[in-house]
Design a protein around this motif. Structure first.
Motif, PDB file in Angstrom:
ATOM      1  N   SER A  56       0.841  -1.207   0.000  1.00  0.00           N
ATOM      2  CA  SER A  56       0.000   0.000   0.000  1.00  0.00           C
ATOM      3  C   SER A  56       0.872   1.252   0.000  1.00  0.00           C
ATOM      4  O   SER A  56       0.524   2.259  -0.622  1.00  0.00           O
ATOM      5  N   TRP A  86       1.895   1.751  -3.498  1.00  0.00           N
ATOM      6  CA  TRP A  86       0.810   2.376  -4.286  1.00  0.00           C
ATOM      7  C   TRP A  86       0.823   3.882  -4.121  1.00  0.00           C
ATOM      8  O   TRP A  86       0.574   4.618  -5.063  1.00  0.00           O
ATOM      9  N   ALA A  95      -1.303   6.280  -6.593  1.00  0.00           N
ATOM     10  CA  ALA A  95      -2.624   5.685  -6.669  1.00  0.00           C
ATOM     11  C   ALA A  95      -3.203   5.597  -5.266  1.00  0.00           C
ATOM     12  O   ALA A  95      -3.243   4.526  -4.679  1.00  0.00           O
ATOM     13  N   LEU A 128      -6.068   3.060  -4.527  1.00  0.00           N
ATOM     14  CA  LEU A 128      -5.629   1.683  -4.353  1.00  0.00           C
ATOM     15  C   LEU A 128      -4.947   1.499  -3.011  1.00  0.00           C
ATOM     16  O   LEU A 128      -5.112   0.460  -2.376  1.00  0.00           O
ATOM     17  N   ALA A 129      -4.183   2.520  -2.591  1.00  0.00           N
ATOM     18  CA  ALA A 129      -3.451   2.388  -1.328  1.00  0.00           C
ATOM     19  C   ALA A 129      -4.417   2.162  -0.167  1.00  0.00           C
ATOM     20  O   ALA A 129      -4.208   1.276   0.665  1.00  0.00           O
ATOM     21  N   GLU A 139      -5.956  -1.335  -0.519  1.00  0.00           N
ATOM     22  CA  GLU A 139      -4.981  -2.391  -0.240  1.00  0.00           C
ATOM     23  C   GLU A 139      -4.735  -2.508   1.259  1.00  0.00           C
ATOM     24  O   GLU A 139      -4.681  -3.614   1.809  1.00  0.00           O
TER      25      GLU A 139
END
Lengths: 259, 87, 497
Positions: B40, B43, B48, B51-52, B55
């Motif tokens: 993460s 990411w 991103a 997404l982090a 995740e």
């Protein structure tokens, strides 16, 4: 089960062969993938194939066309909302499969669980008070992420996962009986069904009008304010509900075989 | 910054190999958890943040809980010598 | 804009809604919702097929207010409509015929969820057939995988659970390969829509850039989908999963689910890489070899098998080999033959599984062939159905299996390099097919059941079972004798792809 010496030797040999094969296969796979990656266009460079009219329109016109400040939210919940409906259905299907396999009608597992369980977090004072402090903050944070999905990073999937994790924490700290006070099996199923129905009906309307080139009546709102982005806010909320329900439901089913 | 990113990526590789080589399942899960956490962070470096967040919540939090529960269900959680492994 | 253009969208949405609502209803209502929706979808698909047959065109339908490369898109031509129609009809007939078995095999609390998963399975198959976007295809491949695992696991015995785990792990391996391939594809082209991908791929093929990634992508996509559709070296999950599930699940899995992935592969061949580029990448040759191996090895495994359902499952491995062999021939007639075999197998294998269920019913639910001495005399309808299915799989004229073999042979004439291998393996495989189906027929009809404890067991076929089996048998005859319009539709449909 007792194995005779011949079988044990065969098993050992199989295990050794398995290790060797696994090693070779993963080595080959790594080599192929690394070689491919070195042949790909360099990461994040201007003029890559991925930088084409598709991305261009998302970035340049995304705000104007969808009313969402967060382009990622605009892409996943407006431009490509059908994919996201699919993703949500993947979670739903997984939950149904888990429900089918682990739902413990007779309560057998539940009884066995009680007999065996030595550590009961419900009786742990420190854990309970820390959880009591954390849970309200986590709730607010998750709702913020879901509701603000069209304005900042996050959205239904991330926020829903945090919301689900919060419910899981509540369940661990205060026990299943207390959690049933606000989320039992009946309203759990109702929540998830209602959320998915809302998503498919509302987005179905948007697909139908779009496919038939009819105008849509949904206002986009003023970009940047909380009520903007057309359908993105309600869809984020429904996705969040589905994700939270799936997380919490899977936890309960794995833990006790029932909600 | 590049050094830090490189360290993170090396850590990811080490974690991935360690997950595959660990004999005890619960240890594999914990390593997998740290893998997700570092992922993460990566990411975030890749810009991103969406997404982090996901995740961190899903990879580090929920999947590990579900893995642990699954291990508990099949009684593979004994630590120590016996361990849940298929010998 | 004609109403017919909305049919793909309406069919997908209806099955999604049916699946979601079934969570709240009881088991009988869920079954009724599922079957009702499927019937409506089948009628709509037939309407769509008629409309496209009349107009002779294909069309696209944009999902939402944004045109194709930005939003999602569906595409429907004759090929898609025909496949959607066949899939829904086979689903309906399998579920109707297997209804009693579902009631007996699956715990009451799970039956509602079983029909829910069937609705979602149909939704994913329809989306796979109609989608024009490779990422949408991936998402629905996932739904398909999970729902298929769910309907195997529904019959809760140790056997089905281990079978499901194997199936799930192999399937997820396939999904992983497909996902890697799609992300690589995006990195070198920047597109996910099939039409745009075809444009980019043609350019890449002409310029020769990214030759190595293209090869890897094609290989991963082909292998990923081959794992999911049980092509020979990757078939290891299939016998356990298809052999242990309840009759309706076995019928659906072998008849429909395997085919959904093959259709996606066909679409990737035609609409992502283009036939000539796919041919240049040599992946077709790989599939051809695996297909030939599958035809022989599947049959050999089946000959050795004494468990009737597992035997039928191994026979599916062989039949999937036929389909991949047809794709691998990379000739126009070979492709048509492969598509026709998709249809022929989709209506024959469910018939065989359901007939096997009827035969097991009068033999004390033993799956072993030796315990079925004379079962064909005790359950006459199931016996006839099994005979029809077996003769069709062997390739006797008048049955649907013959037509596809006929066209496979014709297709091989167009490709002189592969002709000899194809003809030899076809002949060998036909002999092997006869070697395992004929002994079963002999056992069923001529077997001596005087010592069998079940010799007075009367067949208890329900009316639903009878109707569905008769429909399957008729379909088999229709496809076997009046195949010309179907072939024509497939030829035109493949041109529209």
């Amino acid at each position: 089960m007792e194995l005779n010496p011949v079988e044990i030797r065969l098993l050992r040999r199989f295990r050794k062969m398995y290790m060797v094969t696994a090693f070779l296969v993963s080595l080959a796979m790594t080599a192929v993938l690394l070689l491919t990656v070195f042949n790909l266009p360099a990461f994040g460079k201007a003029g890559n194939p991925a930088e084409n009219e598709v991305i261009g329109r998302y970035i340049e016109k995304g705000l104007e066309e969808t009313g969402a400040v967060n382009i990622v939210a605009a892409v996943i919940l407006d431009y490509r909302a059908f994919d996201t409906l699919g993703e949500t259905l993947v979670l739903f299907t997984a939950l149904v499969a888990v429900l089918m396999l682990l739902k413990d009608e007779a309560g057998v597992f539940n009884r066995r669980y009680r007999e065996r369980s030595k550590f009961e977090p419900e009786k742990d004072q420190i854990f309970r008070s820390v959880a009591g402090m954390l849970i309200p903050c986590l709730l607010v944070f998750s709702i913020y992420i879901i509701v603000n999905g069209h304005l900042s990073a996050g959205g239904g999937f991330a926020g829903g996962a945090i919301l689900g994790a919060t419910l899981v924490l509540y369940n661990i700290a205060y026990g299943l009986e207390k959690a049933r006070g606000f989320i039992n099996e009946k309203n759990f199923l109702r929540f998830i069904t209602a959320a998915l129905l809302f998503y498919s009906v509302v987005k179905g309307y948007s697909f139908f009008t779009g496919g038939n080139h009819l105008p849509s009546v949904i206002p986009l709102g003023f970009p940047g304010s909380i009520f903007s982005g057309g359908l993105i806010l309600p869809l984020n909320i429904t996705v969040g509900i589905v994700v939270a329900c799936v997380v919490y439901g899977a936890f309960c089913l794995f833990n006790r075989g029932g909600l | 910054m590049i050094i830090f990113e490189g360290l993170l990526l090396i850590f990811l590789i080490v974690c991935a190999v360690a997950v595959a080589l660990t004999r005890q399942l619960w240890q594999a899960i914990i390593i997998f958890m740290s893998y997700s956490l570092v992922m993460s962070v990566v990411w975030v470096f890749l810009q991103a943040p969406d997404l982090a967040v996901t995740e961190a919540a899903v990879g580090a939090g929920i999947t590990s809980i579900l893995f642990f529960l699954a291990l508990k269900r099949i009684n593979a959680m004994q630590t120590g010598k016996k361990g849940g492994k298929g010998k | 804009m004609a109403f017919a253009h909305n049919i793909p969208f309406i069919s997908i949405m209806m099955t999604i809604l049916a699946g979601v609502i079934s969570l709240l209803t009881g088991k009988d209502k869920a079954a009724r919702i599922c079957l009702g929706t499927l019937t409506a979808v089948a009628l709509l698909s037939a309407l769509l097929f008629a409309y496209l047959w009349q107009t002779g065109t294909s069309f696209t339908f944009s999902m939402g207010h944004f045109p194709a490369p930005w939003g999602n898109e569906l595409q429907a031509g004759l090929f898609e409509a025909l496949m959607a129609l066949t899939f829904t009809v086979v689903m309906i007939l399998s579920l109707v015929a297997g209804r009693e078995r579902v009631v007996a095999d699956i715990a009451p609390a799970r039956q509602g969820l079983y029909y829910l998963l069937c609705s979602l399975l149909t939704c994913s198959l329809l989306a796979l057939v109609y989608t024009n976007d490779i990422f949408t295809a991936y998402v629905f491949v996932e739904i398909n995988t999970l729902a298929a695992c769910g309907i195997v696991a529904a019959k809760d015995t140790g056997e089905t659970v281990t079978a499901t785990i194997r199936y799930l792990i192999m399937s997820l391996l396939g999904s992983g390969l497909i996902l890697i391939a799609i992300s690589l594809l995006y990195a070198i082209t920047g597109h996910l829509l099939m039409n745009d991908l075809l444009g980019s791929m043609t350019e890449l093929a002409a310029s020769g850039d990214y030759a190595m990634p293209c090869m890897v992508i094609m290989l991963f996509l082909a292998i990923g989908l081959a794992i999911k559709s049980a092509l020979f070296p990757f078939h290891t999950w299939l016998p356990a999963a298809h052999g242990s599930a309840t009759a309706a699940s076995s019928a659906i899995l072998s008849g429909v689910v395997l085919k959904g992935y093959i259709i996606l592969l066909l679409k990737i061949f035609y609409r992502v890489f283009g036939l000539s580029f796919a041919h240049d990448l040599r992946v077709a040759d790989l599939l051809f070899v695996f297909g030939l191996l599958g035809m022989i090895m599947g049959s050999i495994f089946a000959v050795r098998e004494k468990n009737l359902k597992r035997m039928l499952a191994y026979s599916s491995v062989a039949q999937v080999g036929y389909i991949f062999m047809g794709i691998g021939l990379s000739t126009a007639i070979g492709m048509v033959a492969a598509c026709f075999h998709i249809l022929a197998h989709a209506i024959t294998k469910p018939l065989l599984f359901l007939a096997a269920d009827g035969l097991m019913d009068v033999s004390g639910h033993s799956k072993n062939i030796f315990n079925m001495q004379g079962a064909g005399r005790r359950n006459i309808l199931a016996g006839i159905a099994f005979t029809v299915g077996a003769l069709s799989m062997i390739g006797i004229p008048m049955f649907s299996g013959f037509v596809s073999k006929f066209y496979f042979v014709q297709g091989s004439f167009q490709n002189p390099d592969k002709m000899l291998a194809t003809l030899i393996v076809l002949a060998l495989s036909t002999v092997l097919n006869a070697m395992y189906y004929l002994p079963v027929l002999v056992t069923l009809y001529l077997g001596n059941d005087e010592n069998s404890p079940y010799r007075h067991r009367k067949s208890a076929n329900s009316r639903n079972y009878k109707k569905a089996m008769v429909a399957f048998i008729l379909l088999n005859f229709i496809l076997g004798m009046f195949y010309e319009p179907v072939i024509k539709a497939l030829e035109q449909g493949l041109l529209m792809l």
